[in-house]
Each structure stands twice: as structure tokens, then as C-alpha cells.
Design a protein around this motif. Structure first.
Motif, short mmCIF file in Angstrom:
data_model
loop_
_atom_site.label_atom_id
_atom_site.label_comp_id
_atom_site.label_asym_id
_atom_site.label_seq_id
_atom_site.Cartn_x
_atom_site.Cartn_y
_atom_site.Cartn_z
N ASN A 102 47.67 47.64 41.92
CA ASN A 102 47.64 49.21 42.46
C ASN A 102 48.47 49.89 41.12
N ASN A 103 48.58 49.41 40.13
CA ASN A 103 48.95 50.09 38.94
C ASN A 103 48.19 50.48 37.82
N GLY A 104 46.76 50.07 37.98
CA GLY A 104 45.67 50.32 37.23
C GLY A 104 45.50 49.40 35.78
N TYR A 105 46.24 48.35 36.04
CA TYR A 105 46.27 47.28 35.04
C TYR A 105 44.79 46.65 34.77
N ALA A 106 44.43 46.34 36.09
CA ALA A 106 43.10 45.56 36.00
C ALA A 106 42.04 46.47 35.29
N THR A 107 41.96 47.74 35.78
CA THR A 107 40.96 48.69 35.19
C THR A 107 41.12 48.99 33.57
N GLU A 108 42.32 49.06 33.38
CA GLU A 108 42.74 49.32 31.95
C GLU A 108 42.58 48.04 31.00
N SER A 109 42.84 46.90 31.36
CA SER A 109 42.64 45.53 30.65
C SER A 109 40.92 45.40 30.62
N ALA A 110 40.21 45.58 31.78
CA ALA A 110 38.82 45.41 31.87
C ALA A 110 38.06 46.27 31.07
N LYS A 111 38.44 47.53 31.10
CA LYS A 111 37.82 48.61 30.20
C LYS A 111 37.92 48.26 28.64
N ALA A 112 39.07 47.56 28.25
CA ALA A 112 39.39 47.33 27.03
C ALA A 112 38.48 46.09 26.51
N SER A 113 38.50 45.11 27.62
CA SER A 113 37.67 43.88 27.15
C SER A 113 36.07 44.05 26.96
N ILE A 114 35.71 45.16 27.84
CA ILE A 114 34.32 45.55 27.70
C ILE A 114 34.10 46.28 26.40
#
Length: 313
Positions: A102-114
């Protein structure tokens, strides 16, 4: 330590043996792995053995990466790209300590990986899957711009499958002369530029398609109205000069040219598309639904070929 990606708050790096303790404790949290199909490591040593044997970076030039905070190097979890050889697809995935949810880390890192996959690796598509009950993961995937494809089974668990296309790739019509920048180094290397000119290149019934990565022309194909005596259909086209620049080969990008070519010809009510395929390209065309017709033959200065075709009507 090799850093792969940086974002505003994070950096993604290759795993090290020292990450074993994190892998052990993350996978021993039931809430972290309950939707993954994975099992806990029996010991930190088992986690070390897993990391020691992890060879995805060398095999495929990609893999899962440790996600760390820039400000203090805290290990948060992992995220990255995984190649599935059997399905010939790449998926994005992630896993984090529960205390960092719930800190947005998954979204931030997944977007960067994509973004890395599309810009640096020139991937055609990226997929993602998650358990049908994992609503939080579904939200992350959707925030990353992936679209739902279907429900299925993944690791013996019910899952949703998602997909996104590389936004930097596009196909458009080009001139005969524009094809030479790709035809020459790939199909006529070491020969004169005149050898890149085909009879019929400039006819009104001939079409040339170019595949672009951003503004760079990286692939070409030519479609000529031409009848092969082997086939009975009145409306036939021949596919010629199919080529992808070397730096972009073995990524499945040729399929984009084939699909656009077929779409164009179907709109013209073409009954059959045929080609003389180099021996090394036969399997590629078979994967696109083309069949070999007749025996192999030699084309002087080029090599062994097979006539292949697909019927549309």
C-alpha cells in the motif's frame, strides 16, 4: 551489484546471494504467497541455493530484480520480467514484504520494468497474470496499462491473464527506396545496393510495409501482385524482401509485419499469399500458418528455399 532501473524512489538490481534472508522471510509469510502457488523455503540455505542457481539474466537478458529504496537501500521485495520459453512470452511480476504494501512500490517498479522491456529489450508484448481473488494485484496490473485477456489456470490456480503491446512499434506503408536500408544489410549484405531493387517494386499494385521502433525503420516486407503456377486462385500476391534489422531479430517482431500484410491483402480480396522462404525462415512462417508446397530449390547467390503459402478465401 548491477543496477538495472531507477525510478523516483526506487532502484531495481540483480539478485545477490545476500538476498537469501529476504527470500526466506518473504516466502514464509502466508499472506505474501497465498495467491502465488509457491511454497516457503525450508531454510535460508535453500534460498541461497535458489539464488545461486538463478540463471535468467544470462539465459534471457532479463529476470526478476531486487527492489530497493534509494534513500537507504532497504530491500522491499522483487519485481521484473520473466521469459516463458514454452509459451514464448514475457510477463511482469512482483512480490513485496507485507509491511511495504500500500505504498505504490509494486506499481512504480512494475511500470518501470514494462518500460524497460519495451524501450531497452524491444519486446513486442508483455503479459501479467494474477489469482482471480487477488484484487490488489489486479489493480496494480491495470494501473500499469495492461488489458484483461481471459481467465485461465496458472501454476494449477485460477488466474486472470493480462497483456499490453509495445507502444513504440508501428507498421505503415513506405516507398520502395525506403526498404533498402533494411533489405541491403540483411538480404544483400556485401553486394551492391542495386541488388536491393526487385522487378515490380514501383508498380502501383505493389505495396511496401515498414516496421518502426519509435522513428527508426527496423523491418520491411514487400507485397507484389504475382501468380504462381502451383496455385489455381486468380487473385494472388507474393511476399518478398521480408527482413528485420539484426538488433531487433528473435523478438517475434516479424509477426507484426505479417499481420499487417495479411490485413492489407484481405481488404483487397486477395485469395492467396505465397512466398519463397529461405530455409532458416521456414519455421517462422509455419508458426504464422503458412504451409510448404513442393520441394526445396536453390536460388543462385542466396541459397535453399521452399515455396510456402496461405489461402485467405
Amino acid at each position: 551489484m548491477t543496477t538495472i532501473i531507477e525510478t523516483n524512489r526506487l532502484y531495481l538490481r540483480e539478485f545477490t546471494i545476500e538476498d537469501a534472508e529476504h527470500f526466506f522471510y518473504m516466502n514464509n509469510d502466508f499472506d505474501v504467497i497465498k495467491h502465488t502457488g509457491d511454497t516457503p523455503f525450508d531454510s535460508i540455505n535453500d534460498a541461497k541455493m535458489f539464488l545461486k542457481d538463478y540463471n535468467q539474466y544470462k539465459l534471457h537478458g532479463m529476470g526478476r530484480w531486487a527492489v530497493c529504496l534509494k534513500e537507504d537501500n532497504t530491500f522491499l521485495g522483487w519485481c521484473g520480467l520473466k521469459y516463458h520459453p514454452k509459451e514464448k512470452l514475457v510477463e511482469v511480476g512482483y512480490r513485496f514484504y507485507k509491511k511495504f504494501w500500500n505504498n505504490g512500490y509494486a506499481t512504480e517498479s512494475a511500470k518501470a520494468s514494462i518500460k524497460y522491456g519495451f524501450e531497452n529489450l524491444k519486446l513486442k508484448n508483455i503479459y501479467a497474470h494474477c489469482h482471480i481473488d487477488n484484487l490488489a494485484s489486479q489493480k496494480v496490473i491495470e494501473k500499469c496499462g495492461l488489458s484483461f485477456l481471459n481467465n485461465g489456470i496458472y501454476d494449477n490456480m485460477p488466474a486472470k491473464l493480462y497483456k499490453t503491446k509495445n507502444p513504440y512499434l508501428n507498421v505503415k506503408k513506405i516507398s520502395a527506396n525506403e526498404t533498402h536500408i533494411v533489405r541491403h544489410p540483411i538480404l544483400r549484405a556485401g553486394r551492391s545496393i542495386e541488388d536491393c531493387i526487385f522487378d515490380g517494386d514501383t508498380l502501383k499494385t505493389t505495396y511496401h510495409l515498414g516496421l518502426y521502433f519509435k522513428k527508426e525503420l527496423i523491418g520491411v516486407v514487400t507485397l507484389m501482385k504475382n501468380k504462381h503456377d502451383f496455385y489455381s486462385e486468380k487473385s494472388q500476391y507474393q511476399l518478398r524482401g521480408m527482413a528485420i534489422l539484426q538488433a531487433y531479430q528473435k523478438k517475434g517482431l516479424g509477426e507484426l509485419l505479417i499481420l499487417e500484410a495479411e490485413k492489407l491483402l484481405k481488404d483487397l480480396q486477395t485469395e492467396r499469399l505465397w512466398l519463397n522462404a529461405r530455409e532458416v525462415a521456414v519455421s517462422f512462417y509455419k508458426n504464422q500458418g503458412y504451409n510448404v508446397n513442393g520441394d526445396a530449390f536453390q536460388i543462385p547467390k542466396i541459397g535453399l528455399h521452399y515455396t510456402m503459402s496461405k489461402k485467405f478465401i
